[in-house]
Write a protein that holds these residues in place. Structure first.
Motif, PDB file in Angstrom:
ATOM      1  N   LEU A  91     -48.321 -11.072  -3.818  1.00 48.36           N
ATOM      2  CA  LEU A  91     -49.030 -11.294  -5.077  1.00 48.36           C
ATOM      3  C   LEU A  91     -48.341 -10.572  -6.223  1.00 48.36           C
ATOM      4  O   LEU A  91     -47.827  -9.462  -6.062  1.00 48.36           O
ATOM      5  CB  LEU A  91     -50.479 -10.824  -4.952  1.00 48.36           C
ATOM      6  CG  LEU A  91     -51.275 -11.464  -3.793  1.00 48.36           C
ATOM      7  CD1 LEU A  91     -52.646 -10.817  -3.679  1.00 48.36           C
ATOM      8  CD2 LEU A  91     -51.378 -12.957  -3.975  1.00 48.36           C
ATOM      9  N   TRP A  92     -48.361 -11.202  -7.381  1.00 46.16           N
ATOM     10  CA  TRP A  92     -47.736 -10.689  -8.598  1.00 46.16           C
ATOM     11  C   TRP A  92     -48.653  -9.705  -9.302  1.00 46.16           C
ATOM     12  O   TRP A  92     -49.876  -9.751  -9.126  1.00 46.16           O
ATOM     13  CB  TRP A  92     -47.408 -11.862  -9.527  1.00 46.16           C
ATOM     14  CG  TRP A  92     -46.435 -12.784  -8.899  1.00 46.16           C
ATOM     15  CD1 TRP A  92     -46.712 -13.933  -8.211  1.00 46.16           C
ATOM     16  CD2 TRP A  92     -45.031 -12.621  -8.827  1.00 46.16           C
ATOM     17  NE1 TRP A  92     -45.554 -14.488  -7.743  1.00 46.16           N
ATOM     18  CE2 TRP A  92     -44.508 -13.710  -8.105  1.00 46.16           C
ATOM     19  CE3 TRP A  92     -44.153 -11.657  -9.316  1.00 46.16           C
ATOM     20  CZ2 TRP A  92     -43.143 -13.861  -7.856  1.00 46.16           C
ATOM     21  CZ3 TRP A  92     -42.801 -11.809  -9.076  1.00 46.16           C
ATOM     22  CH2 TRP A  92     -42.309 -12.902  -8.351  1.00 46.16           C
TER      23      TRP A  92
ATOM     24  N   ASP B  13     -51.242 -11.691 -11.220  1.00 46.09           N
ATOM     25  CA  ASP B  13     -51.605 -12.933 -10.547  1.00 46.09           C
ATOM     26  C   ASP B  13     -52.992 -13.396 -10.992  1.00 46.09           C
ATOM     27  O   ASP B  13     -53.905 -12.579 -11.117  1.00 46.09           O
ATOM     28  CB  ASP B  13     -51.606 -12.733  -9.023  1.00 46.09           C
ATOM     29  CG  ASP B  13     -50.927 -13.859  -8.291  1.00 46.09           C
ATOM     30  OD1 ASP B  13     -51.086 -15.023  -8.710  1.00 46.09           O
ATOM     31  OD2 ASP B  13     -50.232 -13.587  -7.301  1.00 46.09           O
TER      32      ASP B  13
ATOM     33  N   ARG C 153     -55.867 -17.694  -7.461  1.00 43.36           N
ATOM     34  CA  ARG C 153     -54.694 -18.507  -7.121  1.00 43.36           C
ATOM     35  C   ARG C 153     -54.462 -18.462  -5.619  1.00 43.36           C
ATOM     36  O   ARG C 153     -54.196 -19.473  -4.992  1.00 43.36           O
ATOM     37  CB  ARG C 153     -53.438 -18.003  -7.861  1.00 43.36           C
ATOM     38  CG  ARG C 153     -52.207 -18.903  -7.619  1.00 43.36           C
ATOM     39  CD  ARG C 153     -50.962 -18.371  -8.273  1.00 43.36           C
ATOM     40  NE  ARG C 153     -50.441 -17.191  -7.609  1.00 43.36           N
ATOM     41  CZ  ARG C 153     -49.649 -17.232  -6.523  1.00 43.36           C
ATOM     42  NH1 ARG C 153     -49.304 -18.375  -5.978  1.00 43.36           N
ATOM     43  NH2 ARG C 153     -49.215 -16.110  -5.986  1.00 43.36           N
TER      44      ARG C 153
ATOM     45  N   SER D 211     -44.570 -16.145  -2.466  1.00 41.54           N
ATOM     46  CA  SER D 211     -43.490 -16.112  -3.453  1.00 41.54           C
ATOM     47  C   SER D 211     -42.313 -15.288  -2.933  1.00 41.54           C
ATOM     48  O   SER D 211     -42.502 -14.292  -2.246  1.00 41.54           O
ATOM     49  CB  SER D 211     -43.986 -15.499  -4.759  1.00 41.54           C
ATOM     50  OG  SER D 211     -44.968 -16.313  -5.339  1.00 41.54           O
TER      51      SER D 211
ATOM     52  N   ALA E 124     -46.078 -18.486 -10.963  1.00 43.74           N
ATOM     53  CA  ALA E 124     -47.188 -17.525 -10.893  1.00 43.74           C
ATOM     54  C   ALA E 124     -46.788 -16.140 -11.389  1.00 43.74           C
ATOM     55  O   ALA E 124     -47.599 -15.427 -11.966  1.00 43.74           O
ATOM     56  CB  ALA E 124     -47.716 -17.441  -9.465  1.00 43.74           C
ATOM     57  N   GLY E 125     -45.548 -15.755 -11.186  1.00 42.97           N
ATOM     58  CA  GLY E 125     -45.085 -14.450 -11.636  1.00 42.97           C
ATOM     59  C   GLY E 125     -44.631 -14.438 -13.083  1.00 42.97           C
ATOM     60  O   GLY E 125     -44.238 -13.399 -13.600  1.00 42.97           O
TER      61      GLY E 125
END
Length: 163
Positions: free
Chosen positions: A27-28, A31, A35, A124, A143-144
């Motif tokens: 996860l970013w 995020d 998502r 990712s 997403a990032g």
């Protein structure tokens, strides 16, 4: 049960999430909520899957790794999982269009659905959704964030000597 740890990276802190079966998500920092839907995630830096993922991602960012060898356990529909598996077939430092991914999974008219599945990719970098671009080669949503996508693509081109 799900476990998480935080990995510092050149593109911000990444949250790694795993089950005992494999890596579930990366996860970013910013995020979007929802998502990747995960519940009951417990901090645990010593989980073997998280430790392996952290080591391999650190090697990737150092420029000494071009592929990943991790058990994966993403959660999604069969179509989404087909798309995410196809992402792993994109060679390091290369890109593909959404249409090319649709063809690769045998669904040539599903370009938009491929885009939607790509946007929900929970893995990712490991399932390299950053390597998917518009049909004209333009960078598209990520997403990032587009700056992170550009960083990853440039990093791979530099690492591979494809400048």
């Amino acid at each position: 049960m799900l476990f998480r740890s935080l990995l510092p990276s050149p593109i911000g802190p990444l949250t790694l999430v795993a089950s005992d079966n494999g890596l579930v998500a990366i996860l970013w920092p910013d995020d979007a909520p929802g998502r990747v839907r995960l519940a009951d995630v417990t901090p645990r830096d010593d989980h073997p899957v998280l430790a392996a993922a952290a080591e391999q991602l650190t090697e990737y960012f150092a420029g000494t790794r071009t592929g990943f060898d991790l058990p994966l356990a993403p959660r999604g529909t069969p179509f989404q999982r087909d798309v995410w598996l196809a992402l792993a077939d994109i060679p390091f430092a290369e890109t593909r269009s959404y249409a090319q991914i649709a063809h690769a999974i045998g669904r040539p008219t599903a370009t938009r659905a491929v885009g939607a599945a790509n946007g929900r990719n929970p893995l990712s970098i490991v399932a390299p959704c950053h390597r998917v671009v518009g049909s004209n080669g333009a960078l598209t949503g990520f997403a990032g964030g587009l700056a992170a996508k550009r960083f990853l693509l440039d990093h791979e081109r530099h690492t591979s000597g494809a400048w």
